[in-house]
Design an enzyme around this catalytic site. Structure first.
Site, PDB file in Angstrom:
ATOM      1  N   ARG A 133      -6.778  -9.197   0.213  1.00 43.54           N
ATOM      2  CA  ARG A 133      -7.340  -7.681   0.149  1.00 43.54           C
ATOM      3  C   ARG A 133      -7.169  -7.441  -1.223  1.00 43.54           C
ATOM      4  O   ARG A 133      -6.097  -7.328  -1.791  1.00 43.54           O
ATOM      5  CB  ARG A 133      -6.329  -6.661   0.900  1.00 43.54           C
ATOM      6  CG  ARG A 133      -6.607  -5.321   0.603  1.00 43.54           C
ATOM      7  CD  ARG A 133      -8.197  -4.811   1.159  1.00 43.54           C
ATOM      8  NE  ARG A 133      -8.257  -3.359   0.786  1.00 43.54           N
ATOM      9  CZ  ARG A 133      -8.765  -2.663  -0.206  1.00 43.54           C
ATOM     10  NH1 ARG A 133      -9.014  -3.294  -0.915  1.00 43.54           N
ATOM     11  NH2 ARG A 133      -8.897  -1.504  -0.163  1.00 43.54           N
ATOM     12  N   HIS A 136      -6.593  -3.771  -6.145  1.00 37.92           N
ATOM     13  CA  HIS A 136      -7.024  -2.211  -5.929  1.00 37.92           C
ATOM     14  C   HIS A 136      -5.929  -1.340  -6.222  1.00 37.92           C
ATOM     15  O   HIS A 136      -4.744  -1.497  -6.215  1.00 37.92           O
ATOM     16  CB  HIS A 136      -7.886  -2.295  -4.816  1.00 37.92           C
ATOM     17  CG  HIS A 136      -6.813  -2.383  -3.537  1.00 37.92           C
ATOM     18  ND1 HIS A 136      -6.136  -3.340  -3.008  1.00 37.92           N
ATOM     19  CD2 HIS A 136      -6.439  -1.047  -2.844  1.00 37.92           C
ATOM     20  CE1 HIS A 136      -5.447  -2.965  -2.135  1.00 37.92           C
ATOM     21  NE2 HIS A 136      -5.543  -1.748  -1.880  1.00 37.92           N
ATOM     22  N   HIS A 138      -5.654   3.290  -5.128  1.00 42.66           N
ATOM     23  CA  HIS A 138      -6.177   4.422  -4.487  1.00 42.66           C
ATOM     24  C   HIS A 138      -5.486   5.781  -4.935  1.00 42.66           C
ATOM     25  O   HIS A 138      -4.449   5.973  -5.452  1.00 42.66           O
ATOM     26  CB  HIS A 138      -6.577   4.329  -2.910  1.00 42.66           C
ATOM     27  CG  HIS A 138      -5.543   3.627  -2.489  1.00 42.66           C
ATOM     28  ND1 HIS A 138      -4.172   3.715  -2.437  1.00 42.66           N
ATOM     29  CD2 HIS A 138      -5.207   2.273  -1.961  1.00 42.66           C
ATOM     30  CE1 HIS A 138      -3.301   3.124  -1.805  1.00 42.66           C
ATOM     31  NE2 HIS A 138      -4.207   1.958  -1.618  1.00 42.66           N
ATOM     32  N   GLU A 142       0.296   4.882  -0.097  1.00 32.22           N
ATOM     33  CA  GLU A 142       0.197   3.977   1.004  1.00 32.22           C
ATOM     34  C   GLU A 142       1.491   3.566   1.663  1.00 32.22           C
ATOM     35  O   GLU A 142       2.380   3.023   0.973  1.00 32.22           O
ATOM     36  CB  GLU A 142      -0.479   2.861   0.375  1.00 32.22           C
ATOM     37  CG  GLU A 142      -0.759   1.529   1.485  1.00 32.22           C
ATOM     38  CD  GLU A 142      -1.233   0.312   1.048  1.00 32.22           C
ATOM     39  OE1 GLU A 142      -2.452   0.399   0.483  1.00 32.22           O
ATOM     40  OE2 GLU A 142      -0.780  -0.861   1.067  1.00 32.22           O
ATOM     41  N   HIS A 181      -2.148  -2.973  -6.695  1.00 32.59           N
ATOM     42  CA  HIS A 181      -1.306  -3.911  -5.739  1.00 32.59           C
ATOM     43  C   HIS A 181      -2.498  -4.710  -5.079  1.00 32.59           C
ATOM     44  O   HIS A 181      -3.755  -4.545  -5.081  1.00 32.59           O
ATOM     45  CB  HIS A 181      -0.805  -2.933  -4.673  1.00 32.59           C
ATOM     46  CG  HIS A 181      -1.398  -1.999  -3.774  1.00 32.59           C
ATOM     47  ND1 HIS A 181      -1.625  -0.757  -4.571  1.00 32.59           N
ATOM     48  CD2 HIS A 181      -2.122  -2.021  -2.717  1.00 32.59           C
ATOM     49  CE1 HIS A 181      -2.467  -0.207  -3.766  1.00 32.59           C
ATOM     50  NE2 HIS A 181      -2.616  -0.725  -2.446  1.00 32.59           N
ATOM     51  N   GLU A 204     -10.930   3.958   3.346  1.00 30.25           N
ATOM     52  CA  GLU A 204     -10.814   2.492   2.781  1.00 30.25           C
ATOM     53  C   GLU A 204     -12.091   2.180   1.717  1.00 30.25           C
ATOM     54  O   GLU A 204     -12.033   1.402   0.893  1.00 30.25           O
ATOM     55  CB  GLU A 204     -10.775   1.237   3.965  1.00 30.25           C
ATOM     56  CG  GLU A 204      -9.239   1.103   4.300  1.00 30.25           C
ATOM     57  CD  GLU A 204      -8.556   0.383   3.138  1.00 30.25           C
ATOM     58  OE1 GLU A 204      -9.089  -0.920   2.906  1.00 30.25           O
ATOM     59  OE2 GLU A 204      -7.773   0.897   2.678  1.00 30.25           O
TER      60      GLU A 204
END
Length: 432
Positions: A133, A136, A138, A142, A181, A204
């Site tokens: 993954r 990125h 956001h 999280e 992360h 997402e």
């Protein structure tokens, strides 16, 4: 339910619901969904009871979805206590669209599909061994729990210091808003995990991907930033127009090798972004189940999301309670159960839950969780709050003057004496 402290040096029992492989946990989930015989028997019992009463009002001779009827008997034949109209407080990851790419997949439940869930959103993700993954960040915090397998996580802290750790089934991690992360599946089976975000609108599709950002920045600008010639960035031509998101890669080297590479210029972060759920003693435990509470008091970086990992034995019940400080977002891991949500104004509804389902109980609204299956019920309680709080009906009644309770409910002294005096968390099977 009494607190339990582990004896130093004693072997730890595995935490219910976690298995070393995908087959272990999700296989149990499929088994839970497959309890159609039990569901059918329950529905038949309800129908027989009505027929015995000579009441044909609830008969349903028309078209029916039998599969849903066996999964949701309390919707097919609701308890007599259900009344009025209650906002839908059930959803399921199993109904969510899966975004499948080489390297893994993701699916999500947020306020778009589940309008009642205004405070929290969830993402269920799978990465194959080596699957990444991508790097990125956001605009939401999280919180995560590893369901099966193992992964390597990396992050950069507030001071620019790196973090890396391998997390296994039962481990948690927490990445605050804006901190970059990554997550990469480890061998041999990769991993599957649940992510919970402190915004009901989180998607997402709205995360900031390093590859997506850089290919949509003038290449000369990126070259200037990196101090290289623009020709060195030709590999950007191979990046998909929307970034990589999830993609396959070789399984990473030994953790020590990555850690050494990451600390060439900065020391390792002093912040621990991970937490060993399976390594903590239960907050409450007895023969009826267990509750593990993880919040900012024992996992300091988890400053905005509190959680409880709950195991309820067959026939037992998460007692009648409510949460005074936050809405409760639930993820059902294994087993089978039901919840009645009382929404005031004489409105109440009972719904059944199965593995991969998502439930929601708004702050201050009373509810319970009952194990209606034959195996342990395992689920998560999640809150957008720094600390976990709840109010137990039993504990409250025990703290009141007996005469005051009798004037409200008409209960006898004998009944009042039988009510547990503490917040047990989980109560045993009763007379019913």
């Amino acid at each position: 339910m009494s607190d339990q402290n582990e004896t130093p040096g004693a072997p730890r029992r595995p935490v219910a619901g976690f298995a070393p492989s995908r087959r272990g946990l999700l296989g149990a989930g499929v088994a839970g969904l497959g309890l159609v015989a039990a569901g059918a028997a329950d529905a038949q019992s309800r129908a027989t009871t009505l027929a015995g009463m000579g009441d044909a009002s609830a008969s349903n001779p028309g078209p029916q979805n039998g599969a849903l009827g066996t999964l949701f008997p309390d919707s097919t034949m609701p308890p007599a206590s259900d009344h009025g109209s209650v906002k839908q407080f059930w959803s399921s990851m199993s109904l969510a669209h899966r975004r499948v790419q080489q390297g893994g997949w993701a699916r999500q439940v947020n306020v778009v599909d589940f309008p009642i869930a205004k405070d929290l959103a969830g993402v269920n993700m799978r990465l194959e061994a080596g699957g990444i993954r991508e790097l990125h960040w956001h605009a939401a915090d999280e919180w995560a729990i590893m369901l099966t397998g193992a992964a390597r996580i990396t992050a950069l802290d507030y001071d620019g210091d790196p973090f890396v750790k391998d997390v296994k089934a039962g481990d948690l991690w927490y990445f605050p808003q804006g901190l970059p992360h990554s997550i990469q599946g480890l061998g041999p089976t990769g991993c599957e995990f649940l992510l919970v975000f402190d915004e009901g609108t989180f998607s997402e599709d709205d995360t900031t991907l390093i590859s997506d950002w850089l290919i949509h920045t003038p290449r000369a600008v990126v070259a200037k930033n990196f101090g290289v010639d623009a020709a060195a960035l030709k590999p950007f031509d191979d990046i998909p127009p929307n970034g990589r998101y999830i993609f396959p890669a070789p399984v990473p080297p030994a953790l020590a090798q990555d850690a050494a590479a990451m600390t060439r210029h900065h020391p390792m972060s002093k912040i621990d972004f991970a937490f060993g759920l399976t390594e903590m003693a239960p907050t409450k435990q007895d023969a009826n189940g267990s509750i593990r509470v993880v919040d900012s008091r024992n996992f300091p970086i988890s400053r905005n999301i509190a959680a409880a990992y709950v195991v309820v034995k067959p026939g037992a019940m998460r007692s009648l309670h409510w949460h005074q400080n936050a809405d409760e977002w639930q993820f059902w891991i294994s087993g089978r159960g039901r919840m009645t949500l009382f929404a005031n104004h004489s409105d109440a509804r009972t719904l059944d839950f199965n593995p991969s389902d998502v439930g929601y109980a708004p702050a201050t609204l009373p509810h319970y969780i009952e194990n209606t299956g034959t195996e342990d019920l395992v689920y998560l309680e999640m809150f957008k709050a720094p600390v976990y709080q709840d109010v137990s009906l039993n504990e409250w009644i025990a703290a009141l003057p007996p005469e005051l309770v009798k004037q409200h409910l008409g209960l006898s002294d004998e009944t009042l004496a039988a009510i547990p005096k503490d917040n047990l968390g989980i109560v045993p099977p009763g007379q019913g």
